[in-house]
Enzyme design. Structure first.
Site, PDB file in Angstrom:
ATOM      1  N   LYS A   1      25.672  31.454  54.361  1.00 29.27           N
ATOM      2  CA  LYS A   1      24.843  32.525  54.924  1.00 29.27           C
ATOM      3  C   LYS A   1      23.570  31.998  55.564  1.00 29.27           C
ATOM      4  O   LYS A   1      23.078  32.564  56.536  1.00 29.27           O
ATOM      5  CB  LYS A   1      24.511  33.577  53.857  1.00 29.27           C
TER       6      LYS A   1
ATOM      7  N   LYS B   1      38.264  34.763  55.777  1.00 28.81           N
ATOM      8  CA  LYS B   1      38.302  35.907  54.860  1.00 28.81           C
ATOM      9  C   LYS B   1      38.036  37.215  55.613  1.00 28.81           C
ATOM     10  O   LYS B   1      37.194  37.231  56.520  1.00 28.81           O
ATOM     11  CB  LYS B   1      37.206  35.664  53.808  1.00 28.81           C
TER      12      LYS B   1
ATOM     13  N   LYS C   1      32.998  42.116  55.785  1.00 25.62           N
ATOM     14  CA  LYS C   1      32.220  43.234  56.343  1.00 25.62           C
ATOM     15  C   LYS C   1      31.425  42.793  57.553  1.00 25.62           C
ATOM     16  O   LYS C   1      31.097  43.590  58.423  1.00 25.62           O
ATOM     17  CB  LYS C   1      31.214  43.736  55.298  1.00 25.62           C
TER      18      LYS C   1
HETATM   19  P1  TYM Z   1      31.022  42.070  47.974  1.00 28.15           P
HETATM   20  O1  TYM Z   1      30.225  43.309  48.199  1.00 28.15           O
HETATM   21  O2  TYM Z   1      31.041  41.035  49.040  1.00 28.15           O
HETATM   22  O3  TYM Z   1      32.542  42.455  47.696  1.00 28.15           O
HETATM   23  C1  TYM Z   1      32.887  43.405  46.710  1.00 28.15           C
HETATM   24  C2  TYM Z   1      34.185  43.002  46.025  1.00 28.15           C
HETATM   25  O4  TYM Z   1      35.225  42.855  46.992  1.00 28.15           O
HETATM   26  C3  TYM Z   1      35.824  41.567  46.870  1.00 28.15           C
HETATM   27  N1  TYM Z   1      36.213  41.102  48.193  1.00 28.15           N
HETATM   28  C4  TYM Z   1      37.445  40.678  48.523  1.00 28.15           C
HETATM   29  N2  TYM Z   1      38.578  40.587  47.795  1.00 28.15           N
HETATM   30  C5  TYM Z   1      39.676  40.138  48.427  1.00 28.15           C
HETATM   31  N3  TYM Z   1      39.698  39.774  49.734  1.00 28.15           N
HETATM   32  C6  TYM Z   1      38.595  39.850  50.503  1.00 28.15           C
HETATM   33  N4  TYM Z   1      38.624  39.519  51.777  1.00 28.15           N
HETATM   34  C7  TYM Z   1      37.389  40.323  49.888  1.00 28.15           C
HETATM   35  N5  TYM Z   1      36.129  40.521  50.345  1.00 28.15           N
HETATM   36  C8  TYM Z   1      35.428  40.989  49.301  1.00 28.15           C
HETATM   37  C9  TYM Z   1      34.741  40.687  46.278  1.00 28.15           C
HETATM   38  O5  TYM Z   1      35.281  39.561  45.640  1.00 28.15           O
HETATM   39  C10 TYM Z   1      34.071  41.644  45.310  1.00 28.15           C
HETATM   40  O6  TYM Z   1      34.780  41.689  44.094  1.00 28.15           O
HETATM   41  N6  TYM Z   1      28.276  39.264  44.870  1.00 28.15           N
HETATM   42  C11 TYM Z   1      29.190  40.397  44.928  1.00 28.15           C
HETATM   43  C12 TYM Z   1      28.616  41.669  44.383  1.00 28.15           C
HETATM   44  C13 TYM Z   1      28.064  41.562  43.000  1.00 28.15           C
HETATM   45  C14 TYM Z   1      28.822  41.513  41.798  1.00 28.15           C
HETATM   46  C15 TYM Z   1      27.856  41.457  40.753  1.00 28.15           C
HETATM   47  C16 TYM Z   1      30.171  41.489  41.525  1.00 28.15           C
HETATM   48  C17 TYM Z   1      26.757  41.553  42.659  1.00 28.15           C
HETATM   49  N7  TYM Z   1      26.616  41.489  41.298  1.00 28.15           N
HETATM   50  C18 TYM Z   1      28.252  41.386  39.402  1.00 28.15           C
HETATM   51  C19 TYM Z   1      30.571  41.411  40.175  1.00 28.15           C
HETATM   52  C20 TYM Z   1      29.610  41.352  39.143  1.00 28.15           C
HETATM   53  C21 TYM Z   1      29.538  40.636  46.391  1.00 28.15           C
HETATM   54  O7  TYM Z   1      28.819  40.265  47.291  1.00 28.15           O
HETATM   55  O8  TYM Z   1      30.635  41.398  46.576  1.00 28.15           O
END
Ligand code: TYM
Length: 332
Positions: free
Chosen positions: A111, A194, A197
């Site tokens: 990032k 991947k 968003k």
């Molecule tokens: P975020 O908002 O990027 O994504 C949310 C969830 O979606 C999953 N995900 C995917 N799974 C499969 N294929 C993909 N292309 C894909 N893109 C996203 C992510 O693995 C996630 O489970 N850091 C985290 C948010 C967070 C969090 C936490 C998660 C903050 N604190 C505590 C668990 C526990 C994030 O940016 O997710």
């Protein structure tokens, strides 16, 4: 105790990867775990966000949880900033995090890119906040997509470091739950990237709010190669786009990629894509409609968040008092 914590950033464009990699699994897990599902707005602001959009996206992620079938009575649903304990615990953990651990984190490198010196401290400290999210509730399990694996290892390291430093067995080492065919859904335009968003091309992803016609067009336009589908996993080697679409089909149909391959052995992409589009529309269509219906009632959505924050705060306050006591912070 079996307690789940997980979250999604309210940064817009919720997509099929978020659904299949995370949210859909939570719906099943709520049957057997105590669940806390967060909309992690403090994580979202590690990169600049427009205030109005941030509010709208926070409501949209909440609507997605509810529309996908997460039960707001059984589970705690809230936005992170409504529970100040997340930020506080992040500071307490920051004080025992070696910089070397943060320097290894790949997400910061991706990032921040070459602009390391002007990247924010929040972006750098992101994994510390994430560890706090999970450990504030002493969660035992964390269902996420594969991209979060490194962050969860970091969280376990922090829990272990705290327990060792203070000679206690206070924090559990949370188990990642990374499931099945859709743990890493790839872009529809490039099977090696991947689904994300932040991809500038909307054709790279299927959004949870896309209507049937848009889902069909995106699948029809998805990149493929000229060969028919193979019958076994070995035949997918070197064919990332085919592997991705088969994985998505399997995840949506609730079957393994191997079984999907048996079903489509020898098929051309045009025929396979028609079936995939029908399936995607049948699964995502009703959820997208539900999301739009729920989003029309912001009072209801905010009521859910408010009640969830109260319940989350109760647990957080109880744990923070214990953590203060272990560290030696005087609660006079
Ligand atoms: P975020 O908002 O990027 O994504 C949310 C969830 O979606 C999953 N995900 C995917 N799974 C499969 N294929 C993909 N292309 C894909 N893109 C996203 C992510 O693995 C996630 O489970 N850091 C985290 C948010 C967070 C969090 C936490 C998660 C903050 N604190 C505590 C668990 C526990 C994030 O940016 O997710």
């Amino acid at each position: 105790m079996k307690r789940i914590f997980s979250g999604v950033q309210p940064t817009g464009n919720l997509h099929l990867g978020n659904y299949l990699g995370a949210i859909r699994n939570w719906v099943t897990l709520q049957e057997s775990f105590e669940c806390i599902f967060c909309i992690v707005d403090l994580h979202a602001i590690t990169l600049p966000q427009d205030p109005e959009e941030l509010r709208a996206n926070t409501r949209e992620v909440t609507a997605a949880y509810l529309a996908a079938g997460i039960d707001a009575e059984r589970c705690v649903i809230f936005n992170q900033s409504a529970v100040p304990g997340h930020s506080e615990l992040a500071w307490l953990f920051a004080c025992l995090t070696p910089l070397g651990w943060l320097n290894r984190m790949t997400q910061f490198k991706e990032k921040a890119g070459k602009k390391r010196d002007i990247a924010g401290l929040g972006l750098y400290a992101y994994p510390v906040l994430m560890a706090s999210d999970i450990l504030l509730y002493k969660a035992s399990h964390v269902p996420v997509g594969e991209d979060q694996k490194q962050h969860l290892e970091f969280c376990r390291d922090i829990a272990g470091a705290f327990n060792r430093q203070f000679g206690v067995d206070y924090f559990p080492l949370p188990e990642p739950q990374i499931f099945g065919e859709a743990a890493r859904v790839m872009s529809l335009r490039d099977g090696t990237a991947k689904m994300s968003k932040s991809d500038p091309s909307d054709y790279s992803r299927i959004n949870m709010t896309d209507d049937a016609a848009t889902i069909r067009t995106k699948i029809r336009k998805a990149r493929t190669d000229p060969d028919p589908l193979p019958g076994t996993a070995e035949g997918l080697e070197g064919r990332p786009e085919a592997a991705n679409l088969i994985g998505i089909y399997g995840a949506l149909a609730g079957i393994s990629a191997e079984d999907a391959l048996v079903k489509f052995e020898g098929a051309m992409f045009s025929a396979f894509k028609d079936e995939l589009a029908d399936l995607a529309v049948s699964v995502l269509g009703p959820i997208g409609e539900n999301m739009k219906r729920i989003a029309k009632d912001p009072g209801y959505v905010e009521g859910v968040l408010h009640r969830g924050a109260e319940r989350a705060n109760e647990i957080a306050q109880r744990h923070l008092a214990e953590i203060h006591d272990i560290i030696g912070l005087l609660d006079a």
